[in-house]
Structure formats: C-alpha cells, structure tokens
Design a protein around this motif. Sequence first.
Motif, short mmCIF file in Angstrom:
data_model
loop_
_atom_site.label_atom_id
_atom_site.label_comp_id
_atom_site.label_asym_id
_atom_site.label_seq_id
_atom_site.Cartn_x
_atom_site.Cartn_y
_atom_site.Cartn_z
N GLY A 215 0.80 -1.22 0.00
CA GLY A 215 0.00 0.00 0.00
C GLY A 215 0.83 1.27 0.00
O GLY A 215 0.41 2.30 0.51
N PHE A 216 2.03 1.21 -0.59
CA PHE A 216 2.90 2.39 -0.64
C PHE A 216 2.38 3.40 -1.65
O PHE A 216 1.89 3.03 -2.72
CB PHE A 216 4.33 2.00 -1.04
N ASP A 217 2.52 4.67 -1.32
CA ASP A 217 2.19 5.73 -2.27
C ASP A 217 3.41 5.99 -3.15
O ASP A 217 4.02 7.06 -3.13
CB ASP A 217 1.77 6.99 -1.52
N LEU A 218 3.78 4.97 -3.91
CA LEU A 218 4.90 5.02 -4.84
C LEU A 218 4.44 4.44 -6.17
O LEU A 218 3.50 3.64 -6.21
CB LEU A 218 6.08 4.18 -4.32
N GLU A 219 5.14 4.82 -7.22
CA GLU A 219 4.79 4.28 -8.53
C GLU A 219 6.05 4.24 -9.39
O GLU A 219 6.82 5.20 -9.41
CB GLU A 219 3.73 5.14 -9.20
N ILE A 220 6.26 3.13 -10.08
CA ILE A 220 7.38 3.03 -11.02
C ILE A 220 6.86 3.30 -12.42
O ILE A 220 5.91 2.65 -12.88
CB ILE A 220 8.04 1.65 -10.97
N TYR A 222 7.86 3.76 -16.56
CA TYR A 222 8.85 3.49 -17.61
C TYR A 222 8.67 4.52 -18.72
O TYR A 222 7.58 4.67 -19.27
CB TYR A 222 8.67 2.09 -18.18
N LYS A 223 9.74 5.25 -19.03
CA LYS A 223 9.66 6.27 -20.06
C LYS A 223 11.06 6.59 -20.57
O LYS A 223 12.02 6.61 -19.79
CB LYS A 223 9.01 7.55 -19.50
N ASP A 224 11.15 6.82 -21.86
CA ASP A 224 12.43 7.19 -22.48
C ASP A 224 13.52 6.18 -22.15
O ASP A 224 14.65 6.54 -21.78
CB ASP A 224 12.87 8.60 -22.05
N GLU A 225 13.17 4.90 -22.25
CA GLU A 225 14.13 3.81 -22.01
C GLU A 225 14.71 3.84 -20.60
O GLU A 225 15.87 3.48 -20.37
CB GLU A 225 15.27 3.86 -23.05
N GLY A 226 13.92 4.29 -19.64
CA GLY A 226 14.38 4.32 -18.27
C GLY A 226 13.25 4.19 -17.27
O GLY A 226 12.07 4.24 -17.64
N TYR A 227 13.59 4.01 -16.02
CA TYR A 227 12.61 3.85 -14.96
C TYR A 227 12.72 5.00 -13.97
O TYR A 227 13.82 5.47 -13.64
CB TYR A 227 12.82 2.53 -14.21
N ARG A 228 11.56 5.44 -13.49
CA ARG A 228 11.50 6.51 -12.50
C ARG A 228 10.58 6.08 -11.37
O ARG A 228 9.47 5.61 -11.61
CB ARG A 228 10.98 7.80 -13.14
N LEU A 229 11.05 6.23 -10.12
CA LEU A 229 10.21 5.96 -8.97
C LEU A 229 9.53 7.26 -8.57
O LEU A 229 10.18 8.19 -8.07
CB LEU A 229 11.04 5.41 -7.80
N ILE A 230 8.24 7.33 -8.80
CA ILE A 230 7.46 8.52 -8.46
C ILE A 230 7.14 8.46 -6.97
O ILE A 230 6.49 7.53 -6.50
CB ILE A 230 6.17 8.60 -9.29
N TRP A 231 7.57 9.48 -6.25
CA TRP A 231 7.43 9.51 -4.79
C TRP A 231 6.18 10.30 -4.42
O TRP A 231 6.06 11.47 -4.77
CB TRP A 231 8.66 10.13 -4.16
N GLY A 232 5.25 9.66 -3.73
CA GLY A 232 4.02 10.34 -3.32
C GLY A 232 4.10 10.84 -1.89
O GLY A 232 5.01 11.56 -1.51
N GLU A 233 3.15 10.40 -1.05
CA GLU A 233 3.09 10.83 0.35
C GLU A 233 3.91 9.92 1.27
O GLU A 233 3.86 10.06 2.48
CB GLU A 233 1.63 10.82 0.83
#
Length: 379
Positions: A215-220, A222-233
């Motif tokens: 239940g983490f407010d995180l999201e991975i 994939y864009k532009d041949e890379g990964y980004r961990l989107i940090w929420g609350e």
Amino acid sequence: MRAIVVDDEWLALQKMKKLLEEQISSDYSLELVGGYQDSYSAIETASKETLDLAFIDIEMPELDGFELAERLLDVQPNLRIIFVTAYHEYAVKAFEVNALDYIMKPVHHDRLTKTLQRMIDSGNTGIAANKGTNRTMLCCLQNLHYVDQCGDTQPFPWKTLKAPELFAYLVHYRDKTVSKQSLIDLLWPDYDTEKATTQLHTAIYQIRKIIKTAGFDLEIKYKDEGYRLIWGEMRLDAEEWENSVRQLPPISSESVEKYQSIMVSYTGDFLEEHRYQWIEYEQERLRLIWLDPVKQLAEYYASLGQYTDAILLYQQIRERLPFAEDGYFGLMRVYDKLNYQLEVRKQYQLISDILQEEFDGEPSQELTEWYLEWSKGPN
C-alpha cells in the motif's frame, strides 16, 4: 469500471466495443465511456472523465500504444492499461509501462473475461489505492524494511537477490529517471543483453507487486528507455531524520533531549547491512550530518562533568568516522581532564598512524599544536 477503447482500425475497434458490451450485459459492472481511432481524442477524454480501464492497440500511427499509455497515466495515474496486440514480442514491453495485462488479437470473449476478472482481483478500480499511506514509512537506515500503518516493522518478502538492490537504487534516485542500460550495467554486468533485460523486467515486476501489496504511495514509471520511482506521500526515515537534524536549536538543558532523540533515531548508516558499493557517498554524507549534533552533545556532557557519557559518544564518532579527527581529539581532551595521560598519547598515536597509512598525511595543525602544548605540561 469506466473503460475506453483505442484502436486505429475501425473494424477492430467495433469488435472490441461489442465484446465489452457483452460483458456489460453479464455480471460485470462496466461502463463503456467511448471508443477512439485517434489517440489524441482518448487523451482529451481522459482529461475530462474519470476512467478506470483503457484497452489500447499498440500498433497505431502518430502516437503508438506505449506513448499513449504514458500520456494517459500522466493524466490519471490510477488508470489500468490493457494492451491489445497481434505480436508476442510486445508483451514484455507492455509490462514496462505498468500494464495490467495484454491480449492477443483476435480477441475472444473468454480471454476478455479473464482480463476483467484480473482487474477486479487487483483491487484497483480507479479508487486511490494508497489512501492513508502517509502513515507508512520506508526505512533505509541500517537495512531496508518498512513500518506499516499500524506502526509495526515489516521485512520485505523478496524472491530474488537483485530486486531489493534495484528498489533501493530507485529509492535513492527517486523522482529521477534512471536508464535501463545503467541498471543493467550496475546489477547484471556479466549477463548477455537478453538475459539481463529479462532479469530487470522480473525485478521491476516484483517491486511493483510489493509496492501495491504494502500500500505504498509510490509508482514506477517506464519512459524514455528508463525507470523513475514517483514519490508520493510516502515517508522515508533517512529524510525525516535529516530534516530533524537541520531543525535542531542550539544545545542547552531545554534542548538536550532532542539531541538525544537524534542519536537514538539514527539506527545505522544508510543501507549499512546491504553493503552496496554505489551507496558509499550517501552513507558518508549522512555520517557527516550525524557528526555535528553528536559532537555538540558530547561537548555538552563534558562541560557538565559527565565524562563517561562524553567518552561513549566520542568513541561512536571514532568508530563511525575512523578517518576523522573529531572522535580522537574529543577523547584526548576528556582524558586530559581525567588525567589519563597514557590514553591521551594513545589517541594521538592512533590518528597519526591512520592518517599516515591511509593518506600519507598527518594530524591537523590544531590537533598537533594542542598535543605539543599538552606534552609540555607536568605529564
């Protein structure tokens, strides 16, 4: 569930709409918001309507299905994507975009039923799945674990060795895109490209599953041949600890408990138990932040004559920062007050030997002058 269908081929679009309408007439609570041959029309709808589900053809002109999915997810992060394709080789890439599923053309009624059931089982139908996760805290001091909403410490149920390191790396570089090739070079340098890519996809899938289950407010993303961990609350222990250090008032009898709390809450170096080489710089940075309040607390204890407490803190400094003079110099001054002459000489010799061996250097002018002046006394 509110759904849209996007396919540039008119006949394929009509067939998909018909199959979904058949599902609507059965047991599924499903509303078909619209069908589009044009990707930009789908984006416009997503900017106005709340959607739960998008069936997207991959092979489309202008914006292909992957690009469209990224744009839709930017507008509605909780939207679930199902790709429709005639080519198996798109399957792996589909999951890089965090798709719920992919369906091979021609689409059949039974296969669509399974996909909708997976949607229901996933428990994410557009309602914020991370409600209340601001009480959850990810912990990286000493080792990687988390504290759940009940305040209980929980380990991660990793199934592969590299998944936790990949997760830790994305956490460290949160909200920044890390190229797929950089991750492969870091974690699977001895694998051929195909095998390394498979390993990466497996680890990403595992991390996404753990994020969702916890239940983490995180999201991975994939864009532009890379990964980004989107940090929420989501809270991070190292970040909260660092902020609390920066907000410390000058040390006094009124604030000493806050300094003691800082000591207790620093449970270990950043990912200390995992021994990842790439984290050494961050570990050193946090140690230096830790050093200042600990030195102030040790000096405060020494000024009150609480020499045992001061010695224990200076010893911690020496152990955590063995190449820094602060711990040795602090011990020398306390031992001087206690008239422990041999200990003063021992600390000076220790730091001198370490600096000579590691850096071909010698103690600072301040420390050397203090020691020489001390040596002139009645010792």
